[in-house]
Write an enzyme that holds these catalytic residues in place. Structure first.
Site, PDB file in Angstrom:
ATOM      1  N   ARG A  38      -7.017  -1.029  -7.165  1.00 24.84           N
ATOM      2  CA  ARG A  38      -7.337  -0.046  -6.381  1.00 24.84           C
ATOM      3  C   ARG A  38      -7.472   1.317  -7.385  1.00 24.84           C
ATOM      4  O   ARG A  38      -6.529   1.522  -8.174  1.00 24.84           O
ATOM      5  CB  ARG A  38      -6.202   0.501  -5.330  1.00 24.84           C
ATOM      6  CG  ARG A  38      -6.445  -0.713  -4.247  1.00 24.84           C
ATOM      7  CD  ARG A  38      -5.424  -0.224  -3.061  1.00 24.84           C
ATOM      8  NE  ARG A  38      -6.352   0.856  -2.217  1.00 24.84           N
ATOM      9  CZ  ARG A  38      -5.736   1.329  -1.299  1.00 24.84           C
ATOM     10  NH1 ARG A  38      -4.371   1.027  -0.919  1.00 24.84           N
ATOM     11  NH2 ARG A  38      -6.302   2.268  -0.244  1.00 24.84           N
ATOM     12  N   CYS A  51      -1.635   9.378   8.035  1.00 23.31           N
ATOM     13  CA  CYS A  51      -1.354   8.407   6.989  1.00 23.31           C
ATOM     14  C   CYS A  51      -0.010   7.913   7.302  1.00 23.31           C
ATOM     15  O   CYS A  51       0.942   8.076   8.234  1.00 23.31           O
ATOM     16  CB  CYS A  51      -1.966   8.340   5.856  1.00 23.31           C
ATOM     17  SG  CYS A  51      -2.188   6.751   5.040  1.00 23.31           S
ATOM     18  N   ASP A  73      -1.973  10.685  -2.954  1.00 30.84           N
ATOM     19  CA  ASP A  73      -2.122   9.743  -4.051  1.00 30.84           C
ATOM     20  C   ASP A  73      -2.402  10.085  -5.400  1.00 30.84           C
ATOM     21  O   ASP A  73      -2.261   9.349  -6.538  1.00 30.84           O
ATOM     22  CB  ASP A  73      -3.380   8.893  -3.725  1.00 30.84           C
ATOM     23  CG  ASP A  73      -2.970   7.930  -2.237  1.00 30.84           C
ATOM     24  OD1 ASP A  73      -3.075   8.554  -1.216  1.00 30.84           O
ATOM     25  OD2 ASP A  73      -2.537   6.681  -2.471  1.00 30.84           O
ATOM     26  N   ARG A  98       0.830  -1.243   0.006  1.00 35.63           N
ATOM     27  CA  ARG A  98       0.065  -0.139  -0.050  1.00 35.63           C
ATOM     28  C   ARG A  98       0.780   1.158  -0.050  1.00 35.63           C
ATOM     29  O   ARG A  98       2.182   1.278   0.317  1.00 35.63           O
ATOM     30  CB  ARG A  98      -0.894   0.006   1.216  1.00 35.63           C
ATOM     31  CG  ARG A  98      -0.188  -0.327   2.533  1.00 35.63           C
ATOM     32  CD  ARG A  98      -0.993   0.349   3.609  1.00 35.63           C
ATOM     33  NE  ARG A  98      -0.926   1.904   3.569  1.00 35.63           N
ATOM     34  CZ  ARG A  98       0.272   2.521   3.830  1.00 35.63           C
ATOM     35  NH1 ARG A  98       1.406   2.092   4.384  1.00 35.63           N
ATOM     36  NH2 ARG A  98       0.288   3.739   3.505  1.00 35.63           N
ATOM     37  N   GLY A  99       0.145   2.555  -0.195  1.00 36.54           N
ATOM     38  CA  GLY A  99       0.837   3.523  -0.233  1.00 36.54           C
ATOM     39  C   GLY A  99       1.315   3.829  -1.957  1.00 36.54           C
ATOM     40  O   GLY A  99       1.854   2.927  -2.427  1.00 36.54           O
ATOM     41  N   LYS A 126      -5.090  10.168   1.872  1.00 39.26           N
ATOM     42  CA  LYS A 126      -5.933   9.559   2.854  1.00 39.26           C
ATOM     43  C   LYS A 126      -6.954  10.342   3.364  1.00 39.26           C
ATOM     44  O   LYS A 126      -6.945  11.555   3.849  1.00 39.26           O
ATOM     45  CB  LYS A 126      -5.040   9.013   3.935  1.00 39.26           C
ATOM     46  CG  LYS A 126      -5.473   8.336   5.087  1.00 39.26           C
ATOM     47  CD  LYS A 126      -6.518   6.975   4.654  1.00 39.26           C
ATOM     48  CE  LYS A 126      -5.665   6.004   3.567  1.00 39.26           C
ATOM     49  NZ  LYS A 126      -6.615   4.991   3.014  1.00 39.26           N
TER      50      LYS A 126
HETATM   51  C1  RUB Z   1      -1.742   5.721   1.807  1.00 37.81           C
HETATM   52  C2  RUB Z   1      -1.803   7.267   1.554  1.00 37.81           C
HETATM   53  C3  RUB Z   1      -0.505   7.900   1.334  1.00 37.81           C
HETATM   54  C4  RUB Z   1      -0.032   8.038   0.131  1.00 37.81           C
HETATM   55  C5  RUB Z   1       1.093   8.660  -0.181  1.00 37.81           C
HETATM   56  O1  RUB Z   1      -3.281   5.260   1.565  1.00 37.81           O
HETATM   57  O2  RUB Z   1      -2.651   7.881   1.440  1.00 37.81           O
HETATM   58  O3  RUB Z   1      -0.506   9.108   2.118  1.00 37.81           O
HETATM   59  O4  RUB Z   1      -0.165   6.955  -0.749  1.00 37.81           O
HETATM   60  O5  RUB Z   1       2.181   7.540   0.121  1.00 37.81           O
HETATM   61  P1  RUB Z   1      -3.279   3.934   1.669  1.00 37.81           P
HETATM   62  P2  RUB Z   1       3.739   7.580  -0.456  1.00 37.81           P
HETATM   63  O6  RUB Z   1      -2.674   3.192   2.913  1.00 37.81           O
HETATM   64  O7  RUB Z   1      -4.971   3.530   1.623  1.00 37.81           O
HETATM   65  O8  RUB Z   1      -2.676   3.235   0.275  1.00 37.81           O
HETATM   66  O9  RUB Z   1       4.314   8.898  -0.414  1.00 37.81           O
HETATM   67  O10 RUB Z   1       4.275   6.519   0.106  1.00 37.81           O
HETATM   68  O11 RUB Z   1       3.549   7.286  -1.956  1.00 37.81           O
END
Ligand code: RUB
Length: 321
Positions: free
Chosen positions: A58, A123, A192, A15-16, A203
């Protein structure tokens, strides 16, 4: 492999936005390496099908289609071997660029942080943590107020990573954020997707946090690599907000005990640019409203869908992403 990566993304084991992009590009690499296609057409069809499968996991993080597009645009050659080589090479380049971009934006974001600052996080964002890590490498002492981030508690991951960087952490429930904002020097959030008007999709809870931060005069910085820029918003498309399972919020027994209720679980929300102070990318920091200039530079005026059943031509403009 693609099947497994897709399941892990859908179930949020992976995730992320950045991590999802990395995993998706890497899944295409493995698909190419293991392909038993006998003709170039069969190989291309197989890679496109794999991309569609990953895409369906997703809907919100635009880093996913951007990663797939990056690789698919570079699948070139007249033989299966040439196609395989180009796919493997493109996926490798994409993942390496992702790492480099995160290092670069970390240094930009770190310049905004001063020794002794208190940051608040929401998050778990690897881009945000790259800034904190770079600031720590510059010798700055930081401490953090970490929002737990219901319903999935990604704040716990952030807290753990921050402790690894030797940053003192205070964990709070989401609804306590406003109370602590007076003690905070910067709110740091990831993204995202970023729309052409500078709106940031992140988030659920980010927009409420940003409104409160603005009310308290606490600067809020979005840290996001350019793979988070959403090219389709240049042509008026909106970003789909993922709705997740009700069971993430309440279990069946509690729900039945309450009586008949509806339960909604949106995973993300939209923060308008007027509540944000800066968007930090690997190309430098931008006022949210001017992010569109960077978007045009990188993507041109539109995108294609190279994963479509019937392949489209190469994209018209843009280098990376
Ligand atoms: C993750 C989220 C993170 C962004 C950025 O949501 O909202 O703030 O994806 O993350 P989820 P990164 O847990 O639902 O995937 O900087 O690691 O890309």
């Amino acid at each position: 492999m693609v099947e497994q990566v897709a399941t892990e993304i859908a179930d949020m084991e992976t995730r992320g936005a950045a991590t999802i992009a990395d995993a998706a590009a890497d899944a295409l690499r493995v698909q190419a390496e293991e392909s038993e296609a006998e003709t170039p057409e069969a190989f291309r069809a197989e890679i496109r099908a794999a991309a569609r499968h990953l895409l369906d996991t997703r809907p919100t993080a635009v880093s996913l289609p951007n990663a797939l597009r990056y690789v698919l645009r570079r699948v070139e050659g007249d033989s299966v071997e040439a196609l395989r080589r180009s796919t493997v090479s493109a996926a490798g380049t994409f993942c390496a660029q992702l790492d480099r971009a995160q290092d670069d934006l970390g240094k930009v974001g770190a310049n905004r942080l001063r020794d002794g600052d208190v940051v608040m996080t929401h998050c778990h964002s690897t881009d945000v943590l790259a800034c904190v890590e770079a600031a720590r490498e510059q010798g700055k002492e930081l401490s953090a107020i970490v929002k737990e981030t219901r319903p999935r508690n990604q704040g716990h991951i952030t807290a753990e990573r921050l402790r690894e960087l030797d940053v003192p952490v205070t964990l709070i429930v989401d609804s306590a954020a406003r109370r602590y904002l007076n003690d905070v020097d910067h709110v740091l959030v990831g993204a995202d997707a970023i729309a052409a008007d500078g709106s940031v999709i992140n988030k659920i809870g980010t927009s409420g946090l940003a409104v409160n931060a603005r009310d308290r005069g606490t600067p809020i910085m979005v840290v996001a690599q350019t793979i988070k820029l959403h090219p389709d918003t240049l042509t008026g498309h909106t970003v789909e907000i993922e709705m997740r399972e009700e069971s993430e919020i309440i279990d069946e027994t509690d729900r039945e005990a309450i009586g008949e209720i509806a339960v909604d679980n949106p995973a993300f929300d939209v923060t308008p640019p007027r509540y944000l102070d800066a968007i930090v990318t690997e190309h430098g920091q931008f006022p949210p409203e001017s992010i569109v200039t960077l978007m045009r530079e990188l993507f041109g005026e539109g995108t294609t869908e190279p994963w479509a059943e019937r392949a489209q031509g190469r994209e018209s403009t843009g280098e990376v992403p």
